[in-house]
Design a protein around this motif. Sequence first.
Motif, PDB file in Angstrom:
ATOM      1  N   ASN A   1      76.405  66.710  42.562  1.00  0.00           N
ATOM      2  CA  ASN A   1      77.356  65.672  42.140  1.00  0.00           C
ATOM      3  C   ASN A   1      76.592  64.403  41.818  1.00  0.00           C
ATOM      4  N   THR A   2      76.667  63.959  40.582  1.00  0.00           N
ATOM      5  CA  THR A   2      75.883  62.811  40.138  1.00  0.00           C
ATOM      6  C   THR A   2      76.608  61.498  40.446  1.00  0.00           C
ATOM      7  N   HIS A   3      75.874  60.400  40.311  1.00  0.00           N
ATOM      8  CA  HIS A   3      76.492  59.089  40.497  1.00  0.00           C
ATOM      9  C   HIS A   3      77.582  58.852  39.453  1.00  0.00           C
ATOM     10  N   GLY A   4      77.360  59.333  38.238  1.00  0.00           N
ATOM     11  CA  GLY A   4      78.404  59.209  37.222  1.00  0.00           C
ATOM     12  C   GLY A   4      79.630  60.015  37.584  1.00  0.00           C
ATOM     13  N   ASN A   5      79.430  61.231  38.107  1.00  0.00           N
ATOM     14  CA  ASN A   5      80.555  62.040  38.591  1.00  0.00           C
ATOM     15  C   ASN A   5      81.352  61.296  39.655  1.00  0.00           C
ATOM     16  N   VAL A   6      80.638  60.690  40.607  1.00  0.00           N
ATOM     17  CA  VAL A   6      81.279  60.005  41.731  1.00  0.00           C
ATOM     18  C   VAL A   6      82.088  58.806  41.256  1.00  0.00           C
ATOM     19  N   VAL A   7      81.500  58.007  40.364  1.00  0.00           N
ATOM     20  CA  VAL A   7      82.207  56.834  39.850  1.00  0.00           C
ATOM     21  C   VAL A   7      83.473  57.257  39.119  1.00  0.00           C
ATOM     22  N   PHE A   8      83.351  58.257  38.254  1.00  0.00           N
ATOM     23  CA  PHE A   8      84.517  58.711  37.506  1.00  0.00           C
ATOM     24  C   PHE A   8      85.599  59.248  38.445  1.00  0.00           C
ATOM     25  N   GLY A   9      85.196  60.126  39.374  1.00  0.00           N
ATOM     26  CA  GLY A   9      86.173  60.706  40.294  1.00  0.00           C
ATOM     27  C   GLY A   9      86.889  59.678  41.129  1.00  0.00           C
TER      28      GLY A   9
END
Length: 563
Positions: free
Chosen positions: A231-239
């Motif tokens: 899980n990437t930082h971009g994934n986390v921000v979006f989620g």
Amino acid sequence: MSTAAAAGGTTSVYDERPWLERYDRGQPHDIHPTFTDALQMFRAAVERSPDSDAVRYFDGRITYRELDEATDAFASALLADGFTRGERVGLFLQNIPQFVIALVGTWKAGGIAVLINPMNRERELELLLTDSGATVLVCLQSLHTDIAASVLPRTSVRTVVTTSELDFQSSDDPRAFASSVRRECPGTTDLLELLDHHRGCHPQAIGFATGDTAFLTYTSGTTGPPKGAMNTHGNVVFGSHVFRQWCDLDADDVVLGVAPLFHITGLIGHLTLAQLLGAPLVLLHRFEPALAIETIRSQRPTFTVGSVTVFIALMNCPEADREALSSLTKIWSGGAPIPPAVVTAFASTFGHYIHNIYGLTETTSATHAVPLSGSAPVDEASGALSVGPPVFNTVVRILDEQGRELPPGEIGEIVTSGPQVVPGYWNKPEESARALPGGRLHTGDVGYMDADGWFYIVDRKKDQINAAGYKVWPREVEDVLYEHDAVREAAVVGVRDPYRGETVKAFVSLRPGTEVSEDELIEFCRRRMAAYKYPRVIEFMAEIPKTASGKVLRRLLRDGTAS
């Protein structure tokens, strides 16, 4: 029409729905213009609301300023011990403040967190530590003594930090900590001592690219060995933004942490969401219905997301009443199918509607969700409750066995792409390519989209039962069983049958104080289902075996190893 993406995908089926009017229809929704990584979200919350509660843990409070200081100290301790960017830190913890400190502190040191189920035993822990190559482990004292100590010499872990669930609150509630005692853990560092030693230290500020891995969340292993989703930082921000905007949340909300923090629902729908909002996160150590109700009554949380088993437990708790849960007006449930009968009963008992939500570890939580102002339709043919439309910027396709798109109403595999989908599995390029060809996640879940763009999950592909050539989906049988007043929980599997090949078997736990016989339940289902669908065998159990995130462990039921 089998491709759907709310407000910005390839169809416009949702454009006239009032609950999407606040989004820019027909355009991708820019939901994270400010943050490229999860650490930026946390720092923004500290800057906005330094003296607001970040974590509430029984009678303990940690403000955002205090959490910032504690995570600085944790990161400084890692760096002083030779920790380098990209190393992995295993978190073997329950829902306690130390989880939040270790996660954010790991990011501040440039590391990747490895989330480990505290129910894991020696073999499972060793597998995850070995697969991830973790060099640091943060774990509960009890888990170190009982599980980790014997495993660690065979792993790459060089630093072990232990902690107690009794810390960060002043009066130990006997109901939450009946079995808790402080333990000596030779060869480890106590977390409180570590934080005190490095108090006032400030590591050099770092940043992450959106594609950098924030943490490894391991798949539950219900169908095979666990795999570490990156899980990437971009994934986390979006989620995190999906929850904030889809569920209509802001800094005035209070997040109740009923889902395990090591699981993707708890990570995104509790921990990082609260930090994006700058709102309090209420933690309970472990979920216990009576204690949860008392906490809801005193802390007045407004939002939570958890498995349906949480809400079934609350509904069956003697301490529950409408007033106790009056503040909890924004409720979502995911991780396991929600029987429509449970939604109806919960609303009747507490006056609140349970909104469906759907996602996977590999999608960093939600891909579909029922909007706050809406209610999920129920498909008349199957009885399935819709999981909602896709959230913004998310494209979902229904494909047949040959990979062809299917029209509305046709059942096939759900294939998802969007900013929340992980790039792959840790050190598993072949499995990544197989599950994520072209960046599209083949979920393994079977479902369909109706003509209005609502999606329905039928079941897992591998859970389908073939009874004398007829296809039976366990969820449909379970939904009928939940209609019986005596049934608390139900799980259905296919078992070998010399005549039919497979036959339908149901495992059932009953509500306290109720009685029903096997023959009565079989007859109840027979009157409501096609002849090939109703269960021929029913076994009563005190508890249905589940993962910590609430998913039924059907393989244990099928092979007879459930206890």
